[in-house]
Design a protein around this motif. Structure first.
Motif, PDB file in Angstrom:
ATOM      1  N   GLY A  45      36.881  16.239   5.238  1.00  0.00           N
ATOM      2  CA  GLY A  45      36.395  16.732   4.204  1.00  0.00           C
ATOM      3  C   GLY A  45      35.496  16.590   3.427  1.00  0.00           C
ATOM      4  N   ASN A  77      37.139  12.173  -3.133  1.00  0.00           N
ATOM      5  CA  ASN A  77      36.986  11.076  -2.098  1.00  0.00           C
ATOM      6  C   ASN A  77      36.977  10.321  -3.366  1.00  0.00           C
ATOM      7  N   LYS A  81      39.459   8.755  -4.424  1.00  0.00           N
ATOM      8  CA  LYS A  81      40.017   7.492  -3.609  1.00  0.00           C
ATOM      9  C   LYS A  81      39.229   6.874  -2.704  1.00  0.00           C
TER      10      LYS A  81
END
Ligand SMILES: Nc1ncnc2c1ncn2[C@@H]1O[C@H](COP(=O)(O)OP(=O)(O)OP(=O)(O)O)[C@@H](O)[C@H]1O
Ligand SMILES: [Mg+2]
Lengths: 509, 124
Positions: free
Chosen positions: A467, A403, A406
């Motif tokens: 996630g 994350n 990202k």
């Protein structure tokens, strides 16, 4: 005033009026009886008086005749004649006594005077009769005074009696008139009062009922905020209104709950459809590579000249890694469904979290090049061994790092890990980035399954929103917590706090 | 099928991009590439490709916005655009067509089918 009190009060009033009426009625009939008795008395007395007067007159005549005879002749009075005279005088005496019994009270004085003089007169006559045959007896029977005296007194008594009777009758007449009037007035008053009370009660009840009816209609038509507060009754109708308001409150709450539940269900189902679209997208991306490369290789293998061994191997690697990507996505979905059905279990072993963090960082490094991020691991302290679920810990770290990478471009990702000094047996891991960050509102949602910060996230960054949901569930499963601090544009800090030894934590808990 | 012409491939995913370049080249096209919507618009202006294959999830300027802008631009508005996306729902398809795309193909790509679509649009 309460309805019951009003009813009781009016009933009591009517009863009192009724009782007054009955009372005056009895009073009136008593007075009527009295007047009848007085009338009868006076009639009897008048008759008696006349009779007595007549008897006295007769007796006087006889005495006078006898006296004349005695003076002029030698006739003797016979025994039977004496007895007869005595009986006659006794009769007169009895009559006068009877008259006396009728004239007690106000006429008593007159009667006593009569009695005095009549006694004397009758005594004289008796004495005359008894001594008639005795030549020595001398008595003047001509004297008219005693007789006149009696007669006058008798008349006085009669007059007095008549006067008293008429006076009594007068009073009684007035009483009767009064009671009649009271009865009539009471009767009309009670009718009037009953009518007024009835009208008041009916209109009051009507008014309240109309308000209740209006309230029911309003609430029935969906205006649940409507309150019946214009009933100033502290009794039954007020209670009814209160119960009514209470009901509408409860109804409103119930409807609110139902609406909330429906909204939640709608939202959940919307989230699920978005999730399905996202899953489909995420599955298609690696599948595109797998199918595309396979077809391409098949085409290329058709032309023998083109086969380049190195290229061929690389392409196979691409197909394999895409397959792995697909597998991990499918595993995520399965994990989450296991978590949701409560079937996720821990597989504990002894491991050192620092090793796992390092491996996760190694996996991330090729991806860092694409986003231009720098990964700093200098704040990973020497950590104690954990007795916990290593695979789940690895996944938490991988997800947080993925994350961070990202949602950050050309920034810094820093991972820290250290024991918490004031909480022995606990370690804190933080993954910090300098990326896009999140608003408070987004923070509240992102840990939910299938949820992404907003609808454009999937379009811009891909992903399914699994996630963080997995991170949160795993952290809690392992006895710890996960929190995030973030601001839009200012990066995010995810902090996972875990106990080193699940045995002791579970024992302690 | 004998095909020729310049195809602009707009795709941010490296693997997919490499694969498509190789397959389109083998099919006879000259292939240009762009990594995001903004680059795509620039290249459309400078190179005037015969057709554009546009991924929709792109950084900087996404495929929907890029298509819309291209169609509004009188210099490049005539260049046909085929949306190429892993978003497979009807809503997405409609959204792509509404954004000005001339046709729509989902990933994983049915390559022979895609060639037919390209052919049809180039011939027009
Ligand atoms: N480091 C971060 N910076 C900014 N936003 C973040 C960060 N981590 C998560 N988010 C937000 O939280 C959302 C949920 O994250 P999560 O990891 O659950 O889903 P995802 O990354 O979108 O998809 P997946 O992880 O399933 O591929 C993200 O879509 C993103 O909007
Ligand atoms: Mg994620």
């Amino acid at each position: 005033m309460s309805l019951r009190r009003q009813l009781t009060l009016s009933l009591v009033t009517i009863l009192i009026l009724f009782a007054i009426n009955v009372g005056t009625h009895f009073w009136g009939s008593y007075a009527r009886n009295e007047s009848m008795a007085a009338y009868r008395n006076s009639v009897t007395a008048a008759q008696l008086s006349t009779e007595i007067e007549q008897l006295l007159e007769d007796q006087k005549q006889q005495v006078l005749i006898l006296a004349t005879l005695r003076d002029n002749t030698e006739d003797q009075l016979e025994n039977t004649e004496l007895l007869q005279a005595e009986t006659a005088i006794d009769t007169i005496n009895a009559r006068i006594k009877k008259l006396g019994s009728l004239s007690r009270g106000v006429t008593e004085l007159n009667f006593e005077m009569l009695w005095d003089s009549s006694s004397t007169l009758l005594e004289n006559w008796i004495t005359f009769y008894r001594n008639y045959n005795d030549p020595a007896f001398k008595k003047d029977m001509d004297d008219p005074l005693p007789f006149l005296d009696v007669r006058q007194r008798l008349q006085a008594l009669e007059a007095r009696q008549a006067f008293i009777a008429s006076q009594r009758a007068n009073i009684i007449d007035r009483t009767i008139e009064l009671t009649d009037r009271i009865t009539v007035i009471g009767f009309f008053a009670s009718i009037f009062l009953t009518a007024i009370l009835g009208y008041y009660l009916v209109s009051y009840t009507n008014r309240s009922l109309k308000r209740l009816k209006k309230g029911t209609e309003r609430i029935g038509s969906g205006d649940l905020n409507y309150r019946i507060d214009d009933i100033d009754d502290t009794g039954e109708l007020g209670d009814l209104a209160a119960a009514f308001n209470d009901m509408s409150d409860k109804l409103r709450n119930a409807i609110y709950d139902v609406r909330k539940a429906r909204d939640a269900a709608d939202e959940a189902s919307a989230t699920k459809s978005i999730f399905l679209a996202n899953v489909s997208h995420e599955l298609r991306t690696p599948l595109n590579a797998i199918i595309g490369y396979s077809e391409m290789l098949q085409d290329e293998l058709g032309d023998t000249a083109e086969v380049n061994k190195q290229q061929f191997q690389q392409d196979l690697g691409t197909i394999m890694s895409s397959g792995q990507q697909l597998l991990s996505l499918i595993n995520d979905i399965l994990d989450l469904s296991k978590i949701e059905t409560g079937k996720m279990s821990l597989h504990c072993e002894t491991f050192n979290p620092a090793d796992i963090i390092r491996q996760s960082c190694d996996v991330l490094s090729p991806l860092l090049r694409k986003t231009g991020n720098e990964l700093r691991t200098d704040k990973i302290k020497a950590l104690p061994d954990f007795y916990s679920d290593a695979a789940k810990f690895r996944q938490i770290m991988t997800n947080l790092l993925s994350n961070a990478n990202k949602f950050t471009e050309r920034g810094i990702i820093r991972i820290c890990a250290e024991e918490i000094a004031e909480r022995p047996g606990w370690v804190e891991f933080t993954v910090q980035d300098t990326g896009i960050g999140m608003s408070d509102d987004q923070i509240n949602r992102v840990f939910d399954a299938f949820v992404q910060a907003d609808s454009s996230t999937s379009a811009n960054y891909g992903g399914t929103g699994l996630g963080l949901a997995i991170c949160k569930n795993y952290s809690e499963l392992m006895g710890g917590t996960i929190v995030v601090r973030s601001q839009p544009g200012a990066g995010s800090i995810f902090t996972v706090t875990l106990p080193t030894d699940l045995r002791s934590t579970h024992a302690a808990a | 099928m004998n095909l020729s012409g310049t195809v602009l491939l707009v795709e941010d995913n490296e693997l997919n991009r490499d694969m498509m370049i190789r397959r389109l080249s083998r099919a006879g096209f000259d292939v240009l590439t762009a990594g995001n919507g903004k680059q795509a618009l620039d290249i459309m202006h400078s190179k005037m490709p015969c057709i554009v294959l546009m991924d929709m999830n792109l950084p900087v300027l996404d495929g929907w916005a890029a298509s819309r802008r291209a169609k509004e631009d009188k210099d490049i508005g005539h260049i046909p655009i085929i949306a190429l996306t892993a978003h497979a729902t009807d809503d997405h398809r409609q959204y792509a067509l509404d954004s000005g795309c001339d046709d729509y193909a989902t990933k994983p790509v049915d390559f022979p089918g895609l060639l037919i679509k390209i052919n049809k649009l180039i011939r027009l």
